[in-house]
Design an enzyme around this catalytic site. Structure first.
Site, PDB file in Angstrom:
ATOM      1  N   MET A  39     -11.359  -6.178   5.980  1.00 25.50           N
ATOM      2  CA  MET A  39     -10.550  -5.212   6.733  1.00 25.50           C
ATOM      3  C   MET A  39     -10.157  -5.841   8.072  1.00 25.50           C
ATOM      4  SD  MET A  39     -10.092  -2.577   4.842  1.00 25.50           S
ATOM      5  CE  MET A  39      -9.145  -1.706   6.089  1.00 25.50           C
TER       6      MET A  39
ATOM      7  N   ASP B 164      -4.885   3.510  -1.626  1.00 22.60           N
ATOM      8  CA  ASP B 164      -5.911   3.794  -0.616  1.00 22.60           C
ATOM      9  C   ASP B 164      -6.486   5.184  -0.823  1.00 22.60           C
ATOM     10  OD1 ASP B 164      -6.096   1.493   1.153  1.00 22.60           O
ATOM     11  OD2 ASP B 164      -3.989   1.899   1.619  1.00 22.60           O
TER      12      ASP B 164
ATOM     13  N   SER C 106       0.850  -1.195   0.000  1.00 21.90           N
ATOM     14  CA  SER C 106       0.000   0.000   0.000  1.00 21.90           C
ATOM     15  C   SER C 106       0.880   1.237   0.000  1.00 21.90           C
ATOM     16  CB  SER C 106      -0.889   0.029   1.246  1.00 21.90           C
ATOM     17  OG  SER C 106      -1.413   1.338   1.424  1.00 21.90           O
TER      18      SER C 106
ATOM     19  N   HIS D 156      -8.546   0.947  -3.576  1.00 24.10           N
ATOM     20  CA  HIS D 156      -9.425   0.704  -2.421  1.00 24.10           C
ATOM     21  C   HIS D 156     -10.143   2.010  -2.114  1.00 24.10           C
ATOM     22  CE1 HIS D 156      -9.578  -0.415   2.166  1.00 24.10           C
ATOM     23  NE2 HIS D 156     -10.775  -0.336   1.614  1.00 24.10           N
TER      24      HIS D 156
ATOM     25  N   GLY E 154      -8.941   3.876   7.536  1.00 28.31           N
ATOM     26  CA  GLY E 154      -8.667   5.304   7.687  1.00 28.31           C
ATOM     27  C   GLY E 154      -7.205   5.643   7.899  1.00 28.31           C
TER      28      GLY E 154
ATOM     29  N   GLY F   5      -2.991   4.020   8.162  1.00 26.96           N
ATOM     30  CA  GLY F   5      -1.996   2.961   8.156  1.00 26.96           C
ATOM     31  C   GLY F   5      -1.406   2.815   9.552  1.00 26.96           C
ATOM     32  N   GLY F   6      -0.687   1.742   9.750  1.00 25.52           N
ATOM     33  CA  GLY F   6       0.075   1.568  10.980  1.00 25.52           C
ATOM     34  C   GLY F   6      -0.710   1.114  12.189  1.00 25.52           C
TER      35      GLY F   6
ATOM     36  N   MET G 117      -9.206   7.974   0.267  1.00 26.80           N
ATOM     37  CA  MET G 117     -10.028   8.377   1.421  1.00 26.80           C
ATOM     38  C   MET G 117     -10.628   9.753   1.149  1.00 26.80           C
ATOM     39  SD  MET G 117      -7.415   7.265   4.434  1.00 26.80           S
ATOM     40  CE  MET G 117      -6.651   5.644   4.453  1.00 26.80           C
TER      41      MET G 117
ATOM     42  N   SER H  23       2.620   0.067   6.147  1.00 28.20           N
ATOM     43  CA  SER H  23       3.703   0.521   7.021  1.00 28.20           C
ATOM     44  C   SER H  23       4.778  -0.537   7.201  1.00 28.20           C
ATOM     45  CB  SER H  23       3.137   0.949   8.384  1.00 28.20           C
ATOM     46  OG  SER H  23       2.407  -0.101   8.979  1.00 28.20           O
TER      47      SER H  23
ATOM     48  N   ASP I 227      -6.478  -6.523   4.793  1.00 25.24           N
ATOM     49  CA  ASP I 227      -5.906  -5.181   4.751  1.00 25.24           C
ATOM     50  C   ASP I 227      -5.904  -4.583   6.149  1.00 25.24           C
ATOM     51  OD1 ASP I 227      -5.082  -2.653   4.067  1.00 25.24           O
ATOM     52  OD2 ASP I 227      -6.849  -2.151   2.868  1.00 25.24           O
ATOM     53  N   GLY I 228      -4.709  -4.341   6.663  1.00 20.59           N
ATOM     54  CA  GLY I 228      -4.569  -3.661   7.939  1.00 20.59           C
ATOM     55  C   GLY I 228      -3.765  -4.460   8.941  1.00 20.59           C
TER      56      GLY I 228
ATOM     57  N   HIS J 195      -1.429  -1.330  -4.071  1.00 22.60           N
ATOM     58  CA  HIS J 195      -2.703  -1.008  -3.414  1.00 22.60           C
ATOM     59  C   HIS J 195      -2.765   0.511  -3.201  1.00 22.60           C
ATOM     60  CE1 HIS J 195      -6.088  -2.196  -0.737  1.00 22.60           C
ATOM     61  NE2 HIS J 195      -5.682  -1.200   0.037  1.00 22.60           N
TER      62      HIS J 195
ATOM     63  N   MET K  71     -12.276   4.142  -0.127  1.00 24.51           N
ATOM     64  CA  MET K  71     -12.909   4.415   1.167  1.00 24.51           C
ATOM     65  C   MET K  71     -13.632   5.746   1.031  1.00 24.51           C
ATOM     66  SD  MET K  71      -9.766   3.095   3.535  1.00 24.51           S
ATOM     67  CE  MET K  71      -8.598   3.241   2.194  1.00 24.51           C
TER      68      MET K  71
HETATM   69  C1  DX5 Z   1      -6.303   1.449   5.989  1.00 25.87           C
HETATM   70  C2  DX5 Z   1      -5.890   1.148   4.568  1.00 25.87           C
HETATM   71  C3  DX5 Z   1      -4.772   0.206   4.483  1.00 25.87           C
HETATM   72  C4  DX5 Z   1      -3.497   0.697   5.069  1.00 25.87           C
HETATM   73  C5  DX5 Z   1      -2.746  -0.477   5.568  1.00 25.87           C
HETATM   74  O1  DX5 Z   1      -7.439   2.232   5.986  1.00 25.87           O
HETATM   75  O2  DX5 Z   1      -6.970   0.615   3.830  1.00 25.87           O
HETATM   76  O3  DX5 Z   1      -4.569  -0.244   3.146  1.00 25.87           O
HETATM   77  O4  DX5 Z   1      -2.708   1.411   4.186  1.00 25.87           O
HETATM   78  O5  DX5 Z   1      -1.686  -0.016   6.293  1.00 25.87           O
HETATM   79  P1  DX5 Z   1      -0.879  -0.938   7.283  1.00 25.87           P
HETATM   80  O6  DX5 Z   1      -0.325  -2.061   6.483  1.00 25.87           O
HETATM   81  O7  DX5 Z   1       0.159  -0.014   7.809  1.00 25.87           O
HETATM   82  O8  DX5 Z   1      -1.848  -1.394   8.341  1.00 25.87           O
HETATM   83 ZN    ZN Z   2      -6.497  -0.384   1.845  1.00 25.68          ZN
END
Ligand code: DX5
Ligand code: ZN
Length: 216
Positions: free
Chosen positions: A135, A35, A8, A65, A140, A142-143, A37, A193, A170-171, A33, A67
């Site tokens: 999910m 993301d 991602s 993705h 929302g 990362g990390g 938002m 991350s 994912d996550g 990927h 969101m």
């Molecule tokens: C979260 C995203 C993820 C995110 C994952 O809302 O959809 O794709 O980037 O990040 P990590 O791998 O750091 O959890």
């Molecule tokens: Zn994602």
């Protein structure tokens, strides 16, 4: 079942985005990927179709993705035109799930449906899709930390969608959680991350892929 790790770019250095994608390609990444938002479905704003435009000439599959609220209004088309290969929408973000998945396919993309951790899986019994996204954190950011109860949910999701649909998680995916997800039935793992937050993204990518596929 082939297992794939999809980095991602949310956690990439945006000042060097193109180079970061090219770097992770050298590790063997085929799917990137993206993301997206909107500040409504999730609080942050992230990126728009221009980012796909900027990366589409690289030899990678862009998996978007979304969101975003009501993705069927404009965003599905915008990202399809910008070069997305796969577009994933959230079950919670539209009252027109079936229509939206068909719209994605009409634009020539693979159609994916995501659910948040607290959303039941029943909708997957009612739709035609190419990819399911479970999910494993609340969307929302990362990390975040992987939600442990996701493992059992992945098992149930695989049973519903059957063997031929891509099951992505994912996550919070890292080398500790990757194997659990694959053992439960996932075959595509998003990692942000754990890859781009690592000092050596190529080594991190390989570590996660090895952890995901090393299961006896
Ligand atoms: C979260 C995203 C993820 C995110 C994952 O809302 O959809 O794709 O980037 O990040 P990590 O791998 O750091 O959890
Ligand atoms: Zn994602």
């Amino acid at each position: 079942m082939t297992v794939e790790v999809a980095p991602s770019i949310l956690s990439a250095d945006f000042g060097e985005l193109r180079q970061q994608v090219q770097l992770i390609q050298t590790a063997g990444a085929k799917t990137i990927h993206v993301d997206v938002m909107d500040g409504h479905f999730v609080p942050p704003l992230s990126m728009g179709p221009q980012v796909c435009e900027a990366l589409r000439d690289l030899d990678v599959d862009l998996e978007v993705h979304l969101m975003v609220e009501s993705p069927e209004k404009t965003q599905v088309e915008a990202f399809a035109v910008a070069g997305a290969k796969t577009i994933i929408v959230h079950a919670e973000a539209t009252s027109a799930v079936d229509y939206t998945l068909a719209l994605i396919r009409d634009h020539g993309c693979a159609a994916g449906l995501a659910v948040n951790p607290a959303t039941p899986l029943a909708i997957y019994e009612e739709v035609q899709l190419d990819q399911a996204l479970c999910m494993t954190v609340n969307p929302g950011w990362g990390g975040q930390k992987f939600i442990p109860s996701s493992v059992e949910k992945i098992t149930r999701l695989r049973a519903i969608i059957g063997p031929d649909v891509v099951l992505e998680v994912d996550g919070g995916v890292d080398r500790a959680t990757a194997g659990l997800c694959v053992a439960a039935g996932a075959n595509r793992l998003v990692a942000g991350s754990a890859i781009f937050g690592h000092e050596d993204p190529v080594a991190a990518f390989n570590d996660i892929l090895n952890a995901a596929t090393d299961r006896d």
